[in-house]
Design an enzyme around this catalytic site. Structure first.
Site, PDB file in Angstrom:
ATOM      1  N   TRP A   1       0.800  -1.218   0.000  1.00  0.00           N
ATOM      2  CA  TRP A   1       0.000   0.000   0.000  1.00  0.00           C
ATOM      3  C   TRP A   1       0.836   1.272   0.000  1.00  0.00           C
ATOM      4  O   TRP A   1       0.320   2.351  -0.308  1.00  0.00           O
ATOM      5  CB  TRP A   1      -0.924   0.015   1.223  1.00  0.00           C
ATOM      6  N   ASN A   2       2.123   1.191   0.359  1.00  0.00           N
ATOM      7  CA  ASN A   2       2.881   2.438   0.546  1.00  0.00           C
ATOM      8  C   ASN A   2       3.285   3.100  -0.772  1.00  0.00           C
ATOM      9  O   ASN A   2       3.466   4.305  -0.836  1.00  0.00           O
ATOM     10  CB  ASN A   2       4.093   2.227   1.455  1.00  0.00           C
TER      11      ASN A   2
ATOM     12  N   PRO B   1      -3.298  -6.488  -5.428  1.00  0.00           N
ATOM     13  CA  PRO B   1      -2.806  -5.283  -4.753  1.00  0.00           C
ATOM     14  C   PRO B   1      -3.252  -5.252  -3.299  1.00  0.00           C
ATOM     15  O   PRO B   1      -4.125  -6.023  -2.881  1.00  0.00           O
ATOM     16  CB  PRO B   1      -3.478  -4.156  -5.548  1.00  0.00           C
ATOM     17  N   ALA B   2      -2.674  -4.352  -2.521  1.00  0.00           N
ATOM     18  CA  ALA B   2      -3.072  -4.192  -1.120  1.00  0.00           C
ATOM     19  C   ALA B   2      -4.527  -3.757  -1.030  1.00  0.00           C
ATOM     20  O   ALA B   2      -4.980  -2.875  -1.769  1.00  0.00           O
ATOM     21  CB  ALA B   2      -2.172  -3.161  -0.440  1.00  0.00           C
ATOM     22  N   SER B   3      -5.259  -4.362  -0.109  1.00  0.00           N
ATOM     23  CA  SER B   3      -6.677  -4.025   0.059  1.00  0.00           C
ATOM     24  C   SER B   3      -6.881  -2.610   0.596  1.00  0.00           C
ATOM     25  O   SER B   3      -7.959  -2.036   0.448  1.00  0.00           O
ATOM     26  CB  SER B   3      -7.342  -5.034   1.002  1.00  0.00           C
TER      27      SER B   3
ATOM     28  N   GLY C   1       6.512  -6.544   0.722  1.00  0.00           N
ATOM     29  CA  GLY C   1       5.772  -6.423   1.970  1.00  0.00           C
ATOM     30  C   GLY C   1       6.626  -6.839   3.146  1.00  0.00           C
ATOM     31  O   GLY C   1       7.861  -6.793   3.087  1.00  0.00           O
ATOM     32  N   SER C   2       5.988  -7.268   4.203  1.00  0.00           N
ATOM     33  CA  SER C   2       6.697  -7.585   5.439  1.00  0.00           C
ATOM     34  C   SER C   2       7.498  -8.870   5.319  1.00  0.00           C
ATOM     35  O   SER C   2       7.160  -9.769   4.535  1.00  0.00           O
ATOM     36  CB  SER C   2       5.710  -7.707   6.607  1.00  0.00           C
TER      37      SER C   2
ATOM     38  N   GLU D   1      10.808  -8.631  -1.892  1.00  0.00           N
ATOM     39  CA  GLU D   1      11.337  -7.351  -1.417  1.00  0.00           C
ATOM     40  C   GLU D   1      10.671  -7.102  -0.074  1.00  0.00           C
ATOM     41  O   GLU D   1       9.496  -6.749  -0.001  1.00  0.00           O
ATOM     42  CB  GLU D   1      11.019  -6.257  -2.435  1.00  0.00           C
ATOM     43  N   LEU D   2      11.440  -7.320   1.006  1.00  0.00           N
ATOM     44  CA  LEU D   2      10.850  -7.409   2.341  1.00  0.00           C
ATOM     45  C   LEU D   2      11.242  -6.222   3.221  1.00  0.00           C
ATOM     46  O   LEU D   2      11.575  -5.161   2.725  1.00  0.00           O
ATOM     47  CB  LEU D   2      11.247  -8.754   2.955  1.00  0.00           C
TER      48      LEU D   2
ATOM     49  N   CYS E   1      10.162   1.074   2.854  1.00  0.00           N
ATOM     50  CA  CYS E   1      11.082   0.025   3.323  1.00  0.00           C
ATOM     51  C   CYS E   1      12.524   0.503   3.373  1.00  0.00           C
ATOM     52  O   CYS E   1      13.354  -0.109   4.050  1.00  0.00           O
ATOM     53  CB  CYS E   1      10.958  -1.219   2.450  1.00  0.00           C
TER      54      CYS E   1
ATOM     55  N   GLU F   1      11.344  -2.606  12.870  1.00  0.00           N
ATOM     56  CA  GLU F   1      11.018  -1.621  11.845  1.00  0.00           C
ATOM     57  C   GLU F   1       9.890  -0.715  12.341  1.00  0.00           C
ATOM     58  O   GLU F   1       8.889  -1.189  12.865  1.00  0.00           O
ATOM     59  CB  GLU F   1      10.591  -2.332  10.556  1.00  0.00           C
TER      60      GLU F   1
ATOM     61  N   GLU G   1      14.731  -5.911  -8.408  1.00  0.00           N
ATOM     62  CA  GLU G   1      13.808  -5.228  -9.304  1.00  0.00           C
ATOM     63  C   GLU G   1      14.521  -4.016  -9.875  1.00  0.00           C
ATOM     64  O   GLU G   1      15.328  -3.386  -9.195  1.00  0.00           O
ATOM     65  CB  GLU G   1      12.536  -4.810  -8.565  1.00  0.00           C
TER      66      GLU G   1
END
Length: 473
Positions: free
Chosen positions: A143-144, A168-170, A220-221, A242-243, A276, A376, A453
């Site tokens: 979402w960010n 995608p993020a909800s 994400g996380s 990508e965490l 991140c 984090e 990426e």
């Protein structure tokens, strides 16, 4: 809405999308679950048979058309990002530019999927390496950065000849819908790109279990990334993860303090610290720590908090109540463990509505006993730690688990080169607050991720090598 096999689905359970700056419902959209995900995968599998054999030039032309469409809708896309994510409109506009840049880059790269001819060990053999698309890819985005994270994954996948199912993020699905409107208008063949919005656990389970999905790409996380990797292992899928990150920002006594303060402001408080690669720990040479802290606190107090749609806003809201509670808890823990708040330090409220705002905060006298030293934050809090020697700060900066991004400010070239080598991070900025560019690899090491990426490196994640040996009689 869902987009499967070139068709929009407009019936089903609804999801309310909330503006984090006001707490108001922006829109209610249709969602799906396991059944719709299975259908999307089936359609992507069928479309792959055609898309993988589509020429690179033709795939490039499709992507170039999407670029034109997105450019013509830049203002609408930026406003959509701000309304559902909360970031200031100027930052959303930059995200739109970045999202388009990824599409444009990979539109060109689609023409350059080169193979290799190898020198043979025998005169009657001809050896080749072909690079071919992996297959159906399942992409799960955060979402960010609700727009650029989509194109950073979909663009190289399509350029390589893969088909895609995107989840995608909800919290921020509207940006994805806008992108898929452009894909639809560009005339991409049915089934090449598919959009499924709904419960993450339900959709993710189908994606990882399906033998037809040959790659999972996720941002994400770390916790969720590990679960996806475990689940994907049953069918031995290719993965790109990508965490989480916990970026150190190191400032030596010879650094330009004004530049270093600007660096911390930009890497810590952009997107309210919800990236991140945001600075999480500020390490300052002990001899300049007080001076640096005072200057950073002054500059931080000048930042304007508010609704991202308003002019002059520097820091928008956190994404939801849970994020706000986490930031507040970390600040409270830091003060209980000896930290001194020298800027911010509390929940912010204003007349714009029931948003999730936290003041940009600077904490002096941070130490390793605080939660913020290892966990984090994903919020606008800058804790200042001190160090005396280069060796000491290297040991402290190299987080045991995370290894995504790190920053270092110094005028000493030799020291900068040593830090470049010794910092255990996938991305290192030396006197550079913005080291991310389209043509470079983006990704971490250790528990911050697998795969890259961006640039040619991102394209390789969607390809696999096939060796061919021809015996010439």
């Amino acid at each position: 809405m869902l987009y499967i096999n070139g068709t929009w689905r407009t019936s089903g359970e609804k999801l309310d999308v909330i503006n984090p700056a006001t707490g108001e419902v922006i829109e209610s959209i249709v969602t799906g679950g396991a059944e719709e995900t299975e259908e999307a995968i089936a359609q992507a599998t069928e479309a792959f048979k055609m898309w993988k054999n589509t020429t690179g030039v033709k795939r490039s032309n499709y992507l170039a058309t999407v670029v034109k469409l997105m450019r013509s809708r830049s203002k609408e896309l930026a406003e959509t990002i701000t309304s559902e994510n909360g970031k200031p409109l100027a930052d959303a506009e930059r995200e739109v530019i970045s999202a388009i840049d990824y599409l444009e880059w990979y539109a060109e790269e689609a023409k350059r999927l080169y193979g290799d001819t190898l020198p043979a060990s025998h005169p009657d053999k001809h050896l080749m390496v072909l690079r071919q698309p992996v297959g159906v890819c399942a992409a799960i985005t955060p979402w960010n950065f609700p727009l650029s994270m989509i194109t950073r994954k979909i663009a190289p996948a399509l350029a390589a000849g893969c088909t895609v199912v995107l989840k995608p993020a909800s919290l921020t699905p509207l940006s994805a819908i806008k992108v898929f409107e452009c894909f639809h208008e560009a005339g991409l063949p049915a089934g090449v790109v598919n959009l499924v919005i709904g419960p993450a656990a339900e959709i993710g389970k189908v994606m990882t279990a399906s033998p037809d999905v040959r790659k999972i790409t996720f941002t994400g996380s770390t916790r969720i990334g590990k679960k996806l990797m475990r689940d994907a292992a049953d069918t031995v899928k290719k993965v790109s993860m990508e965490l989480g990150g916990h970026a150190p920002f190191i400032i030596f006594e010879d650094a330009d303090l004004e530049e270093a303060v600007t660096g911390v402001l930009m890497t810590k408080f952009k997107n309210a610290g919800q990236t991140c690669i945001s600075t999480n720990r500020v390490y300052v040479a002990e001899s300049i720590a007080e001076e640096f802290g005072a200057l950073l606190a002054t500059k931080t107090a000048e930042l304007t908090i508010g609704n991202g749609m308003d002019d002059g806003v520097d820091v928008g809201p956190l994404i939801n109540a849970g994020a706000l509670e986490k930031v507040a808890a970390q600040v409270e823990d830091a003060t209980e463990n000896g930290g001194k708040i020298i800027a911010g330090g509390k929940v912010h409220s204003f007349s714009g509505g029931d948003g999730y705002f936290y003041e940009p905060t600077v904490i002096q006298y941070a130490n390793e006993e605080m939660q913020i030293a290892t966990e984090e934050t994903f919020g606008p809090v800058a804790p200042i730690f001190t160090f005396q020697t280069e060796e000491e700060v290297i040991e402290k900066a190299n987080h045991q688990e995370y290894g995504l991004a790190a920053y270092c400010y110094t005028k000493d070239l030799g020291r900068g080169l040593r830090m470049m080598r010794e910092l255990e991070y996938g991305i290192v900025g030396i006197n550079d607050l913005a080291p991310i560019v389209i043509q470079a690899p983006f990704g971490g090491i250790k528990e911050s991720g697998i795969g890259k990426e961006g640039g040619k490196y991102g394209l390789e994640e969607y390809l696999e090598e096939k060796f061919v040996s021809i015996h010439m009689k």
